[in-house]
Design a protein around this motif. Structure first.
Motif, PDB file in Angstrom:
ATOM      1  N   THR A   1     -12.026  -0.213   5.721  1.00 61.02           N
ATOM      2  CA  THR A   1     -10.805   0.076   4.973  1.00 61.02           C
ATOM      3  C   THR A   1     -10.901  -0.538   3.582  1.00 61.02           C
ATOM      4  O   THR A   1     -11.198  -1.723   3.442  1.00 61.02           O
ATOM      5  CB  THR A   1      -9.588  -0.496   5.734  1.00 61.02           C
ATOM      6  OG1 THR A   1      -9.557   0.072   7.043  1.00 61.02           O
ATOM      7  CG2 THR A   1      -8.290  -0.179   4.994  1.00 61.02           C
TER       8      THR A   1
ATOM      9  N   LEU B   1       0.857  -1.185   0.000  1.00 59.81           N
ATOM     10  CA  LEU B   1       0.000   0.000   0.000  1.00 59.81           C
ATOM     11  C   LEU B   1       0.896   1.239   0.000  1.00 59.81           C
ATOM     12  O   LEU B   1       1.743   1.384   0.885  1.00 59.81           O
ATOM     13  CB  LEU B   1      -0.925  -0.014   1.210  1.00 59.81           C
ATOM     14  CG  LEU B   1      -1.699  -1.316   1.446  1.00 59.81           C
ATOM     15  CD1 LEU B   1      -2.654  -1.147   2.624  1.00 59.81           C
ATOM     16  CD2 LEU B   1      -2.449  -1.760   0.211  1.00 59.81           C
ATOM     17  N   THR B   2       0.723   2.097  -0.981  1.00 59.89           N
ATOM     18  CA  THR B   2       1.687   3.178  -1.202  1.00 59.89           C
ATOM     19  C   THR B   2       1.098   4.586  -1.108  1.00 59.89           C
ATOM     20  O   THR B   2       1.828   5.560  -1.292  1.00 59.89           O
ATOM     21  CB  THR B   2       2.349   3.011  -2.580  1.00 59.89           C
ATOM     22  OG1 THR B   2       1.319   2.923  -3.568  1.00 59.89           O
ATOM     23  CG2 THR B   2       3.219   1.758  -2.629  1.00 59.89           C
ATOM     24  N   ARG B   3      -0.189   4.694  -0.864  1.00 61.16           N
ATOM     25  CA  ARG B   3      -0.769   6.044  -0.722  1.00 61.16           C
ATOM     26  C   ARG B   3      -2.113   5.985  -0.001  1.00 61.16           C
ATOM     27  O   ARG B   3      -2.769   4.940   0.011  1.00 61.16           O
ATOM     28  CB  ARG B   3      -0.973   6.710  -2.086  1.00 61.16           C
ATOM     29  CG  ARG B   3      -2.081   6.089  -2.921  1.00 61.16           C
ATOM     30  CD  ARG B   3      -2.314   6.803  -4.260  1.00 61.16           C
ATOM     31  NE  ARG B   3      -3.308   6.078  -5.042  1.00 61.16           N
ATOM     32  CZ  ARG B   3      -3.054   5.002  -5.791  1.00 61.16           C
ATOM     33  NH1 ARG B   3      -1.830   4.530  -5.867  1.00 61.16           N
ATOM     34  NH2 ARG B   3      -4.023   4.401  -6.442  1.00 61.16           N
ATOM     35  N   ILE B   4      -2.510   7.118   0.559  1.00 59.79           N
ATOM     36  CA  ILE B   4      -3.918   7.331   0.893  1.00 59.79           C
ATOM     37  C   ILE B   4      -4.591   7.682  -0.423  1.00 59.79           C
ATOM     38  O   ILE B   4      -4.323   8.733  -1.012  1.00 59.79           O
ATOM     39  CB  ILE B   4      -4.087   8.450   1.941  1.00 59.79           C
ATOM     40  CG1 ILE B   4      -3.459   8.019   3.279  1.00 59.79           C
ATOM     41  CG2 ILE B   4      -5.567   8.790   2.118  1.00 59.79           C
ATOM     42  CD1 ILE B   4      -3.500   9.086   4.370  1.00 59.79           C
TER      43      ILE B   4
ATOM     44  N   PHE C   1      -6.661   2.844   0.778  1.00 57.12           N
ATOM     45  CA  PHE C   1      -5.231   2.863   0.463  1.00 57.12           C
ATOM     46  C   PHE C   1      -5.023   2.383  -0.965  1.00 57.12           C
ATOM     47  O   PHE C   1      -5.649   1.410  -1.394  1.00 57.12           O
ATOM     48  CB  PHE C   1      -4.458   1.955   1.420  1.00 57.12           C
ATOM     49  CG  PHE C   1      -4.546   2.360   2.859  1.00 57.12           C
ATOM     50  CD1 PHE C   1      -3.982   3.554   3.279  1.00 57.12           C
ATOM     51  CD2 PHE C   1      -5.194   1.574   3.781  1.00 57.12           C
ATOM     52  CE1 PHE C   1      -4.057   3.950   4.606  1.00 57.12           C
ATOM     53  CE2 PHE C   1      -5.274   1.949   5.119  1.00 57.12           C
ATOM     54  CZ  PHE C   1      -4.705   3.140   5.527  1.00 57.12           C
TER      55      PHE C   1
ATOM     56  N   ILE D   1     -11.941   4.694   4.633  1.00 55.70           N
ATOM     57  CA  ILE D   1     -10.691   5.219   4.083  1.00 55.70           C
ATOM     58  C   ILE D   1     -10.146   4.192   3.104  1.00 55.70           C
ATOM     59  O   ILE D   1     -10.462   2.995   3.212  1.00 55.70           O
ATOM     60  CB  ILE D   1      -9.664   5.553   5.184  1.00 55.70           C
ATOM     61  CG1 ILE D   1      -9.147   4.305   5.881  1.00 55.70           C
ATOM     62  CG2 ILE D   1     -10.273   6.505   6.204  1.00 55.70           C
ATOM     63  CD1 ILE D   1      -8.002   4.593   6.873  1.00 55.70           C
TER      64      ILE D   1
END
Lengths: 146, 146
Positions: free
Chosen positions: A133, A2-5, A87, A85
């Protein structure tokens, strides 16, 4: 990985009113809008910034298209607010599998269609300290061979 | 001008357990931790990505240090979950003033101290479609003349 919001999903009663609030208050503009019948939502994506993995972070404003959709039921119980949220990852299939192997419930057997042609899945909020999530692989950013 | 999603604030009952969940499940590591006595929280910042405005996006995990803190009361009512979202700006004073002039209630007369020496204020969730919204000017990223 996972590399970003990727986004913050916000449930609202009236999409047009909420879009106008974010525009008038902060200057955020609609980058994309669509209806996702499978998820039972009408949505607007407001792009806030680009991210160091080549993607971007959005606010996703969500109005249910029917009361018995997941977002419709959530709104009836909780009122407006942050619904989930998300990711971003280049490979939602691998990440969802790895996370399932760790004992976290993944809600879909296979990723489904999300905003802007992305592929998404969700993790059970009770396994994530109360946070619904989402994992997202964007159609626009990540290459199809992943 | 708000130029990034700075962080997502997540309230939890036990910070160490929740930090370990995010590490073990996603590989997210603690970038910074501190106790903010004024806010009544013990917190850990997990850096997820850098952003196109020169800043970064974090998860902010929050454990109350006392039951009568804002986060303590929120947790008792809602249980664990997303407590607030935060947008980054180079000039929290100007943005907070502009937003107050539009009729949105700003909770502090003057910005207060936030994570990592930042300056922060909050907008009333009832004026923001149910979303407790923070504005942040980072000490590390933005220059002091702003």
């Amino acid at each position: 990985m996972l590399t970003r919001i990727d986004h913050i999903g916000i449930a609202c009663f009236d999409l047009d009113t909420t879009v106008e609030f974010y525009r008038a208050t902060y200057g955020f503009e609609v980058f994309h809008s669509e209806v996702n019948e499978e998820q039972g939502v009408r949505e607007a994506m407001l792009k806030i910034n680009e991210t160091s993995d080549g993607g971007a972070s959005y606010l996703q404003l969500l109005e249910p298209t029917r009361e018995d959709s997941a977002v419709g039921k959530w709104l009836a119980k909780n009122g407006e607010g942050v619904h989930h949220i998300a990711f971003g990852t280049a490979d939602v299939d691998t990440d969802a599998g790895d996370i399932r192997d760790k004992g976290v419930r993944v809600l879909y057997d296979e990723p489904r269609r999300g905003s802007m042609g992305s592929r998404i899945t969700f993790l059970h909020p009770k396994d994530c300290h109360g946070v619904l999530t989402e994992l997202v692989t964007s159609a626009a950013v990540e290459s199809p061979e992943h």
